[in-house]
Design a protein around this motif. Structure first.
Motif, PDB file in Angstrom:
ATOM      1  N   PHE A   1       3.241  -2.721  -8.799  1.00 19.08           N
ATOM      2  CA  PHE A   1       3.748  -2.853  -7.601  1.00 19.08           C
ATOM      3  C   PHE A   1       2.765  -2.900  -6.460  1.00 19.08           C
ATOM      4  CE2 PHE A   1       6.402  -1.950  -3.844  1.00 19.08           C
ATOM      5  CZ  PHE A   1       7.326  -2.843  -3.927  1.00 19.08           C
ATOM      6  N   PHE A   2       1.704  -2.033  -6.521  1.00 17.84           N
ATOM      7  CA  PHE A   2       0.965  -1.849  -5.594  1.00 17.84           C
ATOM      8  C   PHE A   2      -0.500  -2.308  -5.535  1.00 17.84           C
ATOM      9  CE2 PHE A   2       4.168   1.720  -5.177  1.00 17.84           C
ATOM     10  CZ  PHE A   2       4.708   1.352  -3.832  1.00 17.84           C
ATOM     11  N   ASP A   3      -1.102  -2.680  -4.404  1.00 17.38           N
ATOM     12  CA  ASP A   3      -2.360  -3.345  -4.442  1.00 17.38           C
ATOM     13  C   ASP A   3      -3.381  -2.037  -4.010  1.00 17.38           C
ATOM     14  OD1 ASP A   3      -2.383  -6.237  -3.966  1.00 17.38           O
ATOM     15  OD2 ASP A   3      -0.985  -5.606  -2.728  1.00 17.38           O
ATOM     16  N   TYR A   4      -2.873  -0.970  -3.344  1.00 14.89           N
ATOM     17  CA  TYR A   4      -3.631   0.410  -3.568  1.00 14.89           C
ATOM     18  C   TYR A   4      -2.516   1.472  -3.367  1.00 14.89           C
ATOM     19  CZ  TYR A   4      -7.482  -2.776  -1.701  1.00 14.89           C
ATOM     20  OH  TYR A   4      -8.350  -3.808  -1.807  1.00 14.89           O
ATOM     21  N   ILE A   5      -3.241   2.664  -3.963  1.00 15.07           N
ATOM     22  CA  ILE A   5      -2.581   3.839  -3.725  1.00 15.07           C
ATOM     23  C   ILE A   5      -3.621   4.739  -3.242  1.00 15.07           C
ATOM     24  CG2 ILE A   5      -1.549   5.879  -4.859  1.00 15.07           C
ATOM     25  CD1 ILE A   5      -0.297   3.886  -7.230  1.00 15.07           C
ATOM     26  N   ILE A   6      -3.293   5.206  -1.918  1.00 18.68           N
ATOM     27  CA  ILE A   6      -4.241   6.100  -1.233  1.00 18.68           C
ATOM     28  C   ILE A   6      -3.699   7.692  -1.007  1.00 18.68           C
ATOM     29  CG2 ILE A   6      -5.397   6.682   0.856  1.00 18.68           C
ATOM     30  CD1 ILE A   6      -4.822   3.397   1.224  1.00 18.68           C
TER      31      ILE A   6
ATOM     32  N   GLY B   1      -5.288  -3.758  -8.623  1.00 21.17           N
ATOM     33  CA  GLY B   1      -5.121  -2.838  -7.802  1.00 21.17           C
ATOM     34  C   GLY B   1      -6.394  -1.648  -7.910  1.00 21.17           C
ATOM     35  N   SER B   2      -6.382  -0.745  -6.664  1.00 21.36           N
ATOM     36  CA  SER B   2      -7.205   0.331  -6.759  1.00 21.36           C
ATOM     37  C   SER B   2      -6.452   1.788  -6.440  1.00 21.36           C
ATOM     38  CB  SER B   2      -8.369   0.059  -5.921  1.00 21.36           C
ATOM     39  OG  SER B   2      -8.952  -1.045  -6.220  1.00 21.36           O
ATOM     40  N   PHE B   3      -6.854   2.697  -6.851  1.00 19.25           N
ATOM     41  CA  PHE B   3      -6.383   4.232  -6.315  1.00 19.25           C
ATOM     42  C   PHE B   3      -7.797   4.685  -5.799  1.00 19.25           C
ATOM     43  CE2 PHE B   3      -6.029   8.800  -8.381  1.00 19.25           C
ATOM     44  CZ  PHE B   3      -5.310   9.123  -7.159  1.00 19.25           C
ATOM     45  N   LEU B   4      -7.409   5.053  -4.438  1.00 16.78           N
ATOM     46  CA  LEU B   4      -8.349   5.603  -3.736  1.00 16.78           C
ATOM     47  C   LEU B   4      -8.199   7.011  -3.573  1.00 16.78           C
ATOM     48  CD1 LEU B   4      -8.584   2.978  -0.658  1.00 16.78           C
ATOM     49  CD2 LEU B   4      -9.664   3.137  -2.953  1.00 16.78           C
ATOM     50  N   THR B   5      -8.969   7.885  -3.640  1.00 19.60           N
ATOM     51  CA  THR B   5      -8.699   9.585  -3.646  1.00 19.60           C
ATOM     52  C   THR B   5     -10.064  10.012  -3.360  1.00 19.60           C
ATOM     53  OG1 THR B   5      -7.569  11.154  -4.966  1.00 19.60           O
ATOM     54  CG2 THR B   5      -9.040   9.834  -6.034  1.00 19.60           C
ATOM     55  N   SER B   6     -10.042  11.545  -3.369  1.00 24.65           N
ATOM     56  CA  SER B   6     -11.340  12.382  -3.016  1.00 24.65           C
ATOM     57  C   SER B   6     -11.208  13.486  -3.753  1.00 24.65           C
ATOM     58  CB  SER B   6     -11.502  12.674  -1.618  1.00 24.65           C
ATOM     59  OG  SER B   6     -10.325  13.154  -1.211  1.00 24.65           O
ATOM     60  N   PHE B   7     -12.047  14.222  -3.984  1.00 26.16           N
ATOM     61  CA  PHE B   7     -12.378  15.480  -4.582  1.00 26.16           C
ATOM     62  C   PHE B   7     -13.246  16.462  -3.938  1.00 26.16           C
ATOM     63  CE2 PHE B   7     -14.898  13.239  -7.239  1.00 26.16           C
ATOM     64  CZ  PHE B   7     -15.893  13.977  -7.775  1.00 26.16           C
ATOM     65  N   ARG B   8     -13.070  17.720  -3.921  1.00 28.99           N
ATOM     66  CA  ARG B   8     -14.145  18.648  -3.469  1.00 28.99           C
ATOM     67  C   ARG B   8     -14.954  19.079  -4.672  1.00 28.99           C
ATOM     68  NH1 ARG B   8     -10.673  23.358  -0.573  1.00 28.99           N
ATOM     69  NH2 ARG B   8      -9.112  22.521  -2.175  1.00 28.99           N
TER      70      ARG B   8
ATOM     71  N   ALA C   1       5.298   5.414   1.862  1.00 32.79           N
ATOM     72  CA  ALA C   1       4.638   6.650   2.049  1.00 32.79           C
ATOM     73  C   ALA C   1       5.557   7.558   1.115  1.00 32.79           C
ATOM     74  CB  ALA C   1       4.296   7.431   3.300  1.00 32.79           C
ATOM     75  N   VAL C   2       5.000   8.590   0.366  1.00 32.79           N
ATOM     76  CA  VAL C   2       5.399   9.629  -0.425  1.00 32.79           C
ATOM     77  C   VAL C   2       5.194  10.838   0.151  1.00 32.79           C
ATOM     78  CG1 VAL C   2       5.784  10.644  -2.698  1.00 32.79           C
ATOM     79  CG2 VAL C   2       6.130   8.402  -2.534  1.00 32.79           C
TER      80      VAL C   2
ATOM     81  N   ILE D   1       0.918  -1.240  -0.210  1.00 30.20           N
ATOM     82  CA  ILE D   1       0.039   0.142  -0.076  1.00 30.20           C
ATOM     83  C   ILE D   1       0.821   1.240   0.049  1.00 30.20           C
ATOM     84  CG2 ILE D   1      -1.802   1.385   1.269  1.00 30.20           C
ATOM     85  CD1 ILE D   1      -2.613  -1.531   2.422  1.00 30.20           C
ATOM     86  N   LEU D   2       0.627   2.245  -0.785  1.00 29.05           N
ATOM     87  CA  LEU D   2       1.200   3.476  -0.914  1.00 29.05           C
ATOM     88  C   LEU D   2       0.248   4.589  -0.418  1.00 29.05           C
ATOM     89  CD1 LEU D   2       3.916   5.210  -1.908  1.00 29.05           C
ATOM     90  CD2 LEU D   2       2.649   5.204  -4.169  1.00 29.05           C
ATOM     91  N   VAL D   3       0.736   5.484   0.305  1.00 30.62           N
ATOM     92  CA  VAL D   3       0.201   6.566   0.658  1.00 30.62           C
ATOM     93  C   VAL D   3       0.988   7.612   0.159  1.00 30.62           C
ATOM     94  CG1 VAL D   3      -0.668   8.097   2.719  1.00 30.62           C
ATOM     95  CG2 VAL D   3      -0.693   5.699   2.663  1.00 30.62           C
TER      96      VAL D   3
END
Length: 314
Positions: free
Chosen positions: A79-84, A110-117, A45-46, A22-24
């Motif tokens: 490489f990643f299962d999730y990027i958050i 894998g999945s990309f988890l994000t958000s937006f206003r 984490a980055v 998992i990458l944050v």
């Protein structure tokens, strides 16, 4: 007006003992909860803020100091299962480049988890009607725009969860009178939480069960049989591969549905050149029938099932 609610992306995840990668990206506040949810996971984490890393020591996180807007991520592809990462694309000059770039570092499942206003939230609309825009250094999105951006960035399935901060009735009626529609209660939605998957759900399951090399070899055999390329030999090699890798009827039927362009032709070639495996083919056809999603698909599978029964009675 400052936000009264905070995006919370971890609701998309189920805790477990899996050894996930998992990458944050920048959203380091998720790290303690991620470590509790996934004690066996490899966490990365980055962040461009070196000092921020000091608040999250002792969690077995591999940190990288990097501005994701200016430099590519230093990890292997797929490489990643999730990027958050919350609100990832608001600061990006070219948001599709960032979204597509992240997709390359995700596994096929894998999945990309994000958000937006949401730019159509009542707080944004009332500011605009008053002649103000306070997001000069950020880019805000509407739901449909963000969804299109992700599909154009190689994601196959996008889920959105609204987080609401409702307007008072007077404000809502003023916006409706001004011509703003409220489809899906969009005016009251301040944030959207987003899960973007690299694969359709059914394909993600198929891809999770066997290696990429095994799936590639299976596809080769299926297409050779489908197009009648040395069918007797390729059917024989297919069944050898089937037994060696532990394939089973339901999985193979689901894979055929996704990978084969002419399934009726494929099954007829397989039946004609696999007399010893007809019982297994019957199980494949039954599995395919049970999961047919259109009348056309059910019709040709029923026709094949009747042909199979006729062969069994010979």
């Amino acid at each position: 007006m400052p936000e009264k609610i905070k995006p919370e992306l971890l609701q998309f995840l189920q805790p477990g003992e899996l050894s996930l990668k998992i990458l944050v990206v920048e959203s380091l506040c998720y790290l303690p909860d991620l470590r509790r949810m996934f004690p066996c996971a490899q966490l990365y984490a980055v962040t461009a803020d070196r000092d921020a890393m000091l608040d999250y020591q002792g969690l077995s996180v591999e940190f990288t100091e990097l501005n994701y807007l200016d430099a590519p991520l230093p990890y292997p592809k797929e490489f990643f299962d999730y990027i958050i990462s919350d609100l990832t694309l608001e600061q990006a000059g070219h948001p599709q480049d960032i979204a597509a770039g992240f997709s390359r570092f995700l596994k096929e499942t894998g999945s990309f988890l994000t958000s937006f206003r949401n730019i159509r939230h009542w707080s944004q609309l009332t500011d605009l009607l008053a002649g103000h825009y306070y997001n000069v250094v950020a880019r805000l999105f509407a739901r449909q725009e963000f969804e299109r951006l992700l599909y154009a960035s190689y994601y196959k399935m996008v889920f959105m969860e609204p987080q609401k901060r409702p307007a008072d009735e007077k404000t809502l009626q003023k916006l409706l009178a001004a011509g703003f529609d409220n489809e899906g209660d969009d005016i009251n939605t301040e944030f959207y939480l987003v899960r973007a998957d690299r694969s359709m759900p059914e394909m993600a399951l198929l891809k999770s069960m066997y290696s990429k090399a095994e799936r590639r070899q299976l596809s080769i055999y299926l297409h050779r049989i489908e197009y009648g390329v040395e069918p007797e030999q390729n059917c024989r090699e297919f069944w050898q591969f089937y037994r060696k890798t532990g394939l089973f009827a339901d999985y193979t039927a689901a894979f055929i549905k996704q990978a084969v362009f002419h399934p009726k032709k494929f099954y007829r070639e397989l039946l004609a050149n696999s007399p010893a495996e007809r019982d297994e083919i019957g199980q494949m056809l039954q599995g395919a029938l049970n999961n047919a999603t259109t009348e056309e698909e059910a019709a040709y599978l029923q026709e094949l099932w009747q042909e199979w029964q006729g062969m069994q009675n010979e």
